[in-house]
Design a protein around this motif. Structure first.
Motif, short mmCIF file in Angstrom:
data_model
loop_
_atom_site.label_atom_id
_atom_site.label_comp_id
_atom_site.label_asym_id
_atom_site.label_seq_id
_atom_site.Cartn_x
_atom_site.Cartn_y
_atom_site.Cartn_z
N VAL A 25 7.54 -9.52 -21.69
CA VAL A 25 8.73 -9.91 -22.46
C VAL A 25 9.99 -9.44 -21.74
CG1 VAL A 25 9.99 -9.56 -24.63
CG2 VAL A 25 7.52 -9.93 -24.68
N LEU A 26 10.00 -8.19 -21.30
CA LEU A 26 11.20 -7.65 -20.65
C LEU A 26 11.49 -8.36 -19.33
CD1 LEU A 26 10.74 -3.86 -21.44
CD2 LEU A 26 12.38 -5.45 -22.47
N ARG A 27 10.45 -8.72 -18.58
CA ARG A 27 10.66 -9.43 -17.32
C ARG A 27 11.22 -10.83 -17.55
NH1 ARG A 27 5.58 -7.03 -15.73
NH2 ARG A 27 4.57 -9.01 -16.19
N ALA A 28 10.95 -11.41 -18.72
CA ALA A 28 11.44 -12.76 -19.03
C ALA A 28 12.92 -12.77 -19.40
CB ALA A 28 10.62 -13.36 -20.17
N VAL A 29 13.46 -11.59 -19.73
CA VAL A 29 14.88 -11.50 -20.11
C VAL A 29 15.71 -11.49 -18.83
CG1 VAL A 29 16.61 -10.08 -21.24
CG2 VAL A 29 14.32 -10.27 -22.22
N THR A 30 16.75 -12.32 -18.80
CA THR A 30 17.54 -12.44 -17.58
C THR A 30 18.89 -11.76 -17.71
OG1 THR A 30 18.41 -14.55 -18.34
CG2 THR A 30 16.46 -14.61 -16.94
N GLY A 31 19.45 -11.44 -16.56
CA GLY A 31 20.81 -10.89 -16.51
C GLY A 31 20.92 -9.53 -17.18
N PRO A 32 22.10 -9.27 -17.71
CA PRO A 32 22.38 -7.96 -18.28
C PRO A 32 21.96 -7.82 -19.75
CG PRO A 32 24.36 -9.26 -18.35
CD PRO A 32 23.30 -10.11 -17.67
N ASN A 33 21.11 -8.73 -20.22
CA ASN A 33 20.72 -8.73 -21.63
C ASN A 33 19.77 -7.60 -21.97
OD1 ASN A 33 22.20 -11.12 -22.20
ND2 ASN A 33 20.56 -12.31 -21.28
N TRP A 34 19.93 -7.08 -23.17
CA TRP A 34 19.07 -6.04 -23.71
C TRP A 34 18.21 -6.66 -24.82
CZ3 TRP A 34 18.98 -0.86 -22.15
CH2 TRP A 34 19.95 -0.49 -21.23
N VAL A 35 17.03 -6.07 -25.06
CA VAL A 35 16.13 -6.52 -26.12
C VAL A 35 16.02 -5.40 -27.14
CG1 VAL A 35 13.79 -7.31 -26.64
CG2 VAL A 35 14.83 -7.89 -24.45
N SER A 36 16.26 -5.73 -28.39
CA SER A 36 16.19 -4.70 -29.44
C SER A 36 14.74 -4.26 -29.65
CB SER A 36 16.77 -5.23 -30.76
OG SER A 36 15.88 -6.18 -31.34
N TRP A 37 14.59 -3.05 -30.18
CA TRP A 37 13.28 -2.50 -30.54
C TRP A 37 12.56 -3.49 -31.43
CZ3 TRP A 37 11.25 2.81 -30.47
CH2 TRP A 37 10.19 3.02 -31.34
N ASN A 72 14.61 0.51 -18.84
CA ASN A 72 15.74 1.30 -19.31
C ASN A 72 15.81 1.18 -20.83
OD1 ASN A 72 16.96 2.21 -16.82
ND2 ASN A 72 17.47 0.06 -16.47
N ALA A 73 16.33 2.21 -21.47
CA ALA A 73 16.50 2.18 -22.93
C ALA A 73 17.84 2.80 -23.27
CB ALA A 73 15.38 2.95 -23.61
N ARG A 74 18.41 2.32 -24.36
CA ARG A 74 19.66 2.90 -24.83
C ARG A 74 19.65 2.93 -26.35
NH1 ARG A 74 24.20 -1.81 -23.55
NH2 ARG A 74 23.45 -3.31 -25.10
N HIS A 75 20.38 3.87 -26.89
CA HIS A 75 20.51 4.05 -28.33
C HIS A 75 21.85 3.48 -28.76
CE1 HIS A 75 21.56 6.49 -31.95
NE2 HIS A 75 20.32 6.18 -32.24
N ILE A 76 21.86 2.66 -29.81
CA ILE A 76 23.09 2.09 -30.34
C ILE A 76 23.55 2.98 -31.49
CG2 ILE A 76 24.17 0.05 -31.36
CD1 ILE A 76 23.05 -0.34 -28.50
N PRO A 77 24.62 3.76 -31.31
CA PRO A 77 25.04 4.73 -32.31
C PRO A 77 25.35 4.13 -33.69
CG PRO A 77 26.25 5.06 -30.27
CD PRO A 77 25.47 3.80 -30.12
N ASP A 78 26.00 2.96 -33.72
CA ASP A 78 26.39 2.38 -35.01
C ASP A 78 25.20 2.05 -35.90
OD1 ASP A 78 28.98 2.59 -34.14
OD2 ASP A 78 29.17 0.49 -33.60
N SER A 79 24.15 1.51 -35.30
CA SER A 79 23.00 1.07 -36.09
C SER A 79 21.81 2.02 -36.00
CB SER A 79 22.56 -0.32 -35.62
OG SER A 79 22.06 -0.24 -34.30
N GLY A 80 21.79 2.87 -34.99
CA GLY A 80 20.65 3.75 -34.78
C GLY A 80 19.50 3.05 -34.07
N ALA A 81 19.71 1.80 -33.67
CA ALA A 81 18.66 1.01 -33.03
C ALA A 81 18.51 1.37 -31.56
CB ALA A 81 18.98 -0.47 -33.15
N MET A 82 17.33 1.09 -31.02
CA MET A 82 17.07 1.24 -29.60
C MET A 82 17.00 -0.14 -28.99
SD MET A 82 16.73 4.42 -28.61
CE MET A 82 15.91 4.24 -27.05
#
Length: 85
Positions: A25-37, A72-82
């Motif tokens: 799934v992650l390899r199918a995502v292109t460019g600078p896009n992130w995929v939510s948890w 790579n992973a990041r935390h979104i402070p406003d929503s608490g989502a990864m």
């Protein structure tokens, strides 16, 4: 009492199967896009039980998804989502 066997309910093969599905799934995502948890979990929901999916997601950051591709992973402070990419 607490059953510690529940912590080791899955084999390495089970974990690898779910990781591989998430990597696809992650390899199918292109460019600078992130995929939510939630989206990543939903995309592979038929690969394993929810508890296994959550376990793999928690351990996904820093794993090598392909040659030269590390998750790579990041935390979104406003929503608490990864999010992952």
């Amino acid at each position: 009492s607490y059953d510690t066997r529940a912590l080791c309910a899955w084999t390495n093969k089970d974990i690898a199967r779910v990781e591989d599905a998430m990597f696809r799934v992650l390899r199918a995502v292109t460019g600078p896009n992130w995929v939510s948890w939630r989206a990543l979990r939903g995309a592979v929901c038929k690969v394993g039980p929810p508890e296994l999916l959550d376990y793999v997601l928690k351990e996904l950051k820093g794993k090598q998804a392909a040659e030269g591709l590390v998750v790579n992973a990041r935390h979104i402070p406003d929503s608490g989502a990864m999010e992952f990419r």
